[in-house]
Scaffold this motif. Sequence first.
Motif, PDB file in Angstrom:
ATOM      1  N   ASP A 382     -33.199  72.767 126.784  1.00 14.75           N
ATOM      2  CA  ASP A 382     -33.043  74.314 127.014  1.00 14.75           C
ATOM      3  C   ASP A 382     -31.809  75.041 126.655  1.00 14.75           C
ATOM      4  O   ASP A 382     -31.598  76.030 127.065  1.00 14.75           O
ATOM      5  CB  ASP A 382     -33.717  74.505 128.383  1.00 14.75           C
ATOM      6  CG  ASP A 382     -32.494  73.996 129.452  1.00 14.75           C
ATOM      7  OD1 ASP A 382     -31.921  73.020 129.247  1.00 14.75           O
ATOM      8  OD2 ASP A 382     -32.629  74.593 130.655  1.00 14.75           O
ATOM      9  N   GLU A 708     -43.893  65.430 125.931  1.00 19.36           N
ATOM     10  CA  GLU A 708     -44.502  66.906 125.397  1.00 19.36           C
ATOM     11  C   GLU A 708     -45.459  67.042 126.223  1.00 19.36           C
ATOM     12  O   GLU A 708     -45.419  68.383 126.280  1.00 19.36           O
ATOM     13  CB  GLU A 708     -45.085  66.337 123.922  1.00 19.36           C
ATOM     14  CG  GLU A 708     -44.159  65.845 122.668  1.00 19.36           C
ATOM     15  CD  GLU A 708     -44.789  65.595 121.616  1.00 19.36           C
ATOM     16  OE1 GLU A 708     -46.230  65.350 121.636  1.00 19.36           O
ATOM     17  OE2 GLU A 708     -44.081  65.206 120.429  1.00 19.36           O
ATOM     18  N   GLU A 709     -46.124  66.250 126.973  1.00 27.70           N
ATOM     19  CA  GLU A 709     -47.105  66.781 128.017  1.00 27.70           C
ATOM     20  C   GLU A 709     -46.530  67.619 129.158  1.00 27.70           C
ATOM     21  O   GLU A 709     -46.663  68.405 129.537  1.00 27.70           O
ATOM     22  CB  GLU A 709     -48.111  65.627 128.572  1.00 27.70           C
ATOM     23  CG  GLU A 709     -48.828  65.000 127.496  1.00 27.70           C
ATOM     24  CD  GLU A 709     -49.617  63.896 127.804  1.00 27.70           C
ATOM     25  OE1 GLU A 709     -49.301  63.567 128.970  1.00 27.70           O
ATOM     26  OE2 GLU A 709     -50.306  63.112 127.040  1.00 27.70           O
ATOM     27  N   GLN A 711     -43.394  68.759 129.059  1.00 31.62           N
ATOM     28  CA  GLN A 711     -42.969  69.937 128.551  1.00 31.62           C
ATOM     29  C   GLN A 711     -43.877  71.070 128.563  1.00 31.62           C
ATOM     30  O   GLN A 711     -43.321  72.272 129.025  1.00 31.62           O
ATOM     31  CB  GLN A 711     -42.317  69.802 127.160  1.00 31.62           C
ATOM     32  CG  GLN A 711     -41.505  71.214 126.635  1.00 31.62           C
ATOM     33  CD  GLN A 711     -40.246  71.169 127.256  1.00 31.62           C
ATOM     34  OE1 GLN A 711     -39.474  70.169 127.945  1.00 31.62           O
ATOM     35  NE2 GLN A 711     -39.819  72.434 127.191  1.00 31.62           N
ATOM     36  N   ALA A 712     -45.156  70.930 128.200  1.00 29.65           N
ATOM     37  CA  ALA A 712     -46.005  72.015 128.263  1.00 29.65           C
ATOM     38  C   ALA A 712     -46.456  72.270 129.644  1.00 29.65           C
ATOM     39  O   ALA A 712     -46.513  73.582 130.131  1.00 29.65           O
ATOM     40  CB  ALA A 712     -47.275  71.487 127.418  1.00 29.65           C
ATOM     41  N   SER A 713     -46.459  71.404 130.532  1.00 33.70           N
ATOM     42  CA  SER A 713     -46.751  71.358 131.962  1.00 33.70           C
ATOM     43  C   SER A 713     -45.542  72.318 132.689  1.00 33.70           C
ATOM     44  O   SER A 713     -45.758  73.237 133.424  1.00 33.70           O
ATOM     45  CB  SER A 713     -47.038  70.278 132.723  1.00 33.70           C
ATOM     46  OG  SER A 713     -48.271  69.506 132.001  1.00 33.70           O
ATOM     47  N   ASN A 714     -44.379  72.035 132.164  1.00 32.17           N
ATOM     48  CA  ASN A 714     -43.185  72.768 132.695  1.00 32.17           C
ATOM     49  C   ASN A 714     -43.084  74.155 132.229  1.00 32.17           C
ATOM     50  O   ASN A 714     -42.790  75.074 133.069  1.00 32.17           O
ATOM     51  CB  ASN A 714     -42.069  71.957 132.198  1.00 32.17           C
ATOM     52  CG  ASN A 714     -40.722  72.556 132.808  1.00 32.17           C
ATOM     53  OD1 ASN A 714     -40.552  72.596 134.070  1.00 32.17           O
ATOM     54  ND2 ASN A 714     -39.834  73.100 131.991  1.00 32.17           N
ATOM     55  N   GLU A 715     -43.562  74.571 131.091  1.00 30.17           N
ATOM     56  CA  GLU A 715     -43.426  75.979 130.510  1.00 30.17           C
ATOM     57  C   GLU A 715     -44.658  76.708 131.433  1.00 30.17           C
ATOM     58  O   GLU A 715     -44.519  77.785 131.852  1.00 30.17           O
ATOM     59  CB  GLU A 715     -43.780  75.767 129.106  1.00 30.17           C
ATOM     60  CG  GLU A 715     -42.667  75.521 128.212  1.00 30.17           C
ATOM     61  CD  GLU A 715     -42.916  75.316 126.922  1.00 30.17           C
ATOM     62  OE1 GLU A 715     -44.159  75.492 126.637  1.00 30.17           O
ATOM     63  OE2 GLU A 715     -42.442  74.816 125.911  1.00 30.17           O
ATOM     64  N   GLU A 716     -45.693  75.981 131.732  1.00 27.55           N
ATOM     65  CA  GLU A 716     -46.714  76.508 132.456  1.00 27.55           C
ATOM     66  C   GLU A 716     -46.218  76.791 133.799  1.00 27.55           C
ATOM     67  O   GLU A 716     -46.475  77.965 134.340  1.00 27.55           O
ATOM     68  CB  GLU A 716     -48.052  75.997 132.458  1.00 27.55           C
ATOM     69  CG  GLU A 716     -48.644  75.854 131.185  1.00 27.55           C
ATOM     70  CD  GLU A 716     -49.948  74.898 131.038  1.00 27.55           C
ATOM     71  OE1 GLU A 716     -50.225  74.358 132.239  1.00 27.55           O
ATOM     72  OE2 GLU A 716     -50.357  74.797 129.933  1.00 27.55           O
ATOM     73  N   SER A 719     -43.655  79.702 133.890  1.00 25.73           N
ATOM     74  CA  SER A 719     -44.200  81.102 133.770  1.00 25.73           C
ATOM     75  C   SER A 719     -44.938  81.362 134.975  1.00 25.73           C
ATOM     76  O   SER A 719     -44.714  82.618 135.741  1.00 25.73           O
ATOM     77  CB  SER A 719     -45.245  81.159 132.716  1.00 25.73           C
ATOM     78  OG  SER A 719     -45.836  82.356 132.539  1.00 25.73           O
TER      79      SER A 719
END
Length: 862
Positions: A382, A708-709, A711-716, A719
């Motif tokens: 980040d 990658e999975e 990371q996607a979960s972390n972004e959600e 938010s």
Amino acid sequence: MGESEPSGETGGMPLVAIGASAGGLDPLETFFDFAPRNEGWCYVVIQHLSPDYRSMMDELLARRSSMPILHVDDGMIPEPNTIYLNRPNVQVELVGRKFKVTRFEPDAALPHLPIDAFLKSLSQNSVVQSCAVILSGSGSDGTRGAQAMRTAGRSVFVQSPQEAAFASMPRSALTVGAADRVLSVADIPTAVREMLSGIKHERAEDESAPDVQAVVSLLQRHHQVDFSAYKSPNVHRRIERRQHLRGISRMAEYFELLEQSPTALEELYHDLLIGVTEFYRDRDSFRKLREHVLEPLVARTREDSSLRIWVPGCASGEEAYTIAIELSEVLREAGIDRKFRIIATDLHRGSIERASMGIYSAQSMEKIDPVLRDRYFNKVDDHYVIDPVLRQKLIFSIHDVLSDPPFLQIDLITCRNLLIYLNEEAQIRVISMFLFGLRQNGFLMLGPSESLGRFVSDFEQLNGRWRIYRNTSKRSSHDRFLSVGARPKFTRNDLDMPDSRRLAVPAMPPSIPRPHQALHADRERLVRTYDSLLKRYAPSSIIITAEGGVLAWFGIAATYIDTLNNLADWTVEEIVHPDLHFVINVGIERLRKGEEGEYLRQVQVNVVEGETHNLAVKMEALQSKGQFHCILVGLTRVEADGSLPGDETGTGTLPLAVDDETMLSRRIQELERDLRLTEETLQHVTERLEASGEELQASNEELQASNEELQASNEELQSSNEELHAVNEELVSVSAEHERKIEMLSELSRDMELVLGFMKLGVIVLDEGLRIRRFSRLIGEVFHMEEHDVDRSLGVVGPRPGFVDLAELAREVLDSDRYVSRSGDYEGARLEIRCFPFDRMLDGRQLRGVLLIFTGDELFAA
């Protein structure tokens, strides 16, 4: 110019912007308890509000202040002696003399930052005299706005974090150094009045002045920085700010902490240096810099030349990198691959270390164009890391612009918002250094609030707003102020000074303090004395370290030193004439092996084509045997026959270097043997690493997919967390308002009971089903009713007068919708009962029921 011109009314009206969030109700009430109501101030309160919630803040504040309380609407003009509140789900700004209200878009990024938005608009508004107050709240809203206010020269007052219910907002503003004063809420209105009246905040001189001066002296002893060059009010204010952050009330106690805690002293030292910077700060200024300076520099210089830029006071490096990006873009658009070097310096070691790393958060990159960000930065997790190719073009170095000599042959110097913190004498000294370091027709850029002072005739102004100048001076020597406060070290411009000035002047030893002017005169006399000594006695020589670093040189040795093409590495290999490398390296090796005696050799040096110098080179250690750290390399011109000057007999010829090559050959063999051993070891390690690497590669692919999975979960989740954080702040504010409303209702209920008691009336309120909704205190005392009787039927509980059935009476009144009264005796006293039906709309609800009023002076008096 329309709205940009101040009117007579609004222009003179002070505007106090107050930012508050969670836990902000209590400090707001306290603030308006002490805030003046008829001095012509305008108050604007910005809160975090839920989009679908009707705030009761106007009603709550109305109990604490008699000033009008209005909600901000678009186009409204602020009036004095008035409190303005923001509405939910909108952003408020002050543009010219009017409020500008913009509704947040549904897809706008969360959390909304209404306090930052309003304060930033104030910082850019020249119409209204304003200041900011940051109160309790969670998150960091208000921090950037407070920074913008400070940069614009506006005052910022912050509630003490120890007092705030939610300390995140005040502490965030304090962390970035955006606060002028840290106070309890009750003291802030007085501080605002003092600021607006031009009254300096100061304690009794006999109490505070010695303690503040003691802190300044302590800083100078530990960090060798002369803070007497800085403006005293700024220094004192920042010392007091750091004291308040530590929760210490007395300066003497804070001084004791600084003596005992190096960490606290370092915090204060960093705070005093005011390291505020960001990428593309004042974007228009960089546009003008590119137009007036960078593009002309690229156009007028030869392609084989190197551009040199100096950024003093670079802090954490954002501005230096911004200039590097802009210059790279100019070169890229011109299709020129030209070398350039940016020397970024600062006094604070920690800031230089952070700048050298070139790692910045995503938040700090917001002002950089995405195309430039992707071109010159690499994203790692980040964070963003400066591209290595661009990083190699910058040199970060610790340098005190007040006392260290300037860098020379500079094409551009950018020094923004440093001079405003210095006193007049220090400003003159710094500008003199800049003038001495700049090339003819070089450029200088200062901050928008800074000026050239008495050096204005030496520069041509290219842009008045952003203070961009071109050097037109014909001066060949530096100002006398350059000599004051010089440090005991050799600097990079020694070569370019006259021979007699190539030894730096040592600092004055500690002594009894004397007047400032006398100290300057003594130092100048000492400089002249050293000049005379060097001219008469200093030998021509070079001082080097055991590792081959060059420290200084004297006399004709300057002929064989070249620093103009190398500002970074001052080593024998980089700046000393190549013909001297062999003999110096041999001498270093002999001294390293512990061989005693002087090392004396003769060497020929090709200075220019067709000109050769015969030199006698004598090397000796300057420290005791086995512990030497510095080596003196003496250089003497010899006659063509090899004799020393003045030796008529010729017996002074130098010994031949017969064993030099043998020594170096032996050393080379040892190094080759060590290298082969290292290669074999590395080969073995490489084979093992290759085997492990194959296994790790497979694991890495699996981890990459999992990452990658995640990371996607972390972004959600991030938010969602931001949304929850915003909702939580709003709920806290709503809860505080509800609590205060309940208190008001409870107080109203007590007042009503008091009135009924004085009137000797008892009251029972029934709903449509003849269930008891509430009853007065007198009814409960006389007829022995309890709190749990509420919501029970009147026929089951309640008064039982013998002359009437209350339940039947209430039903009769409800059915007939007419007033009825009955009277009789109850327990030996006269009792009258009046029964009223009611049927009305209240807050959108239909209410129908019966009101029973009991009158009996003797009965209720008992």
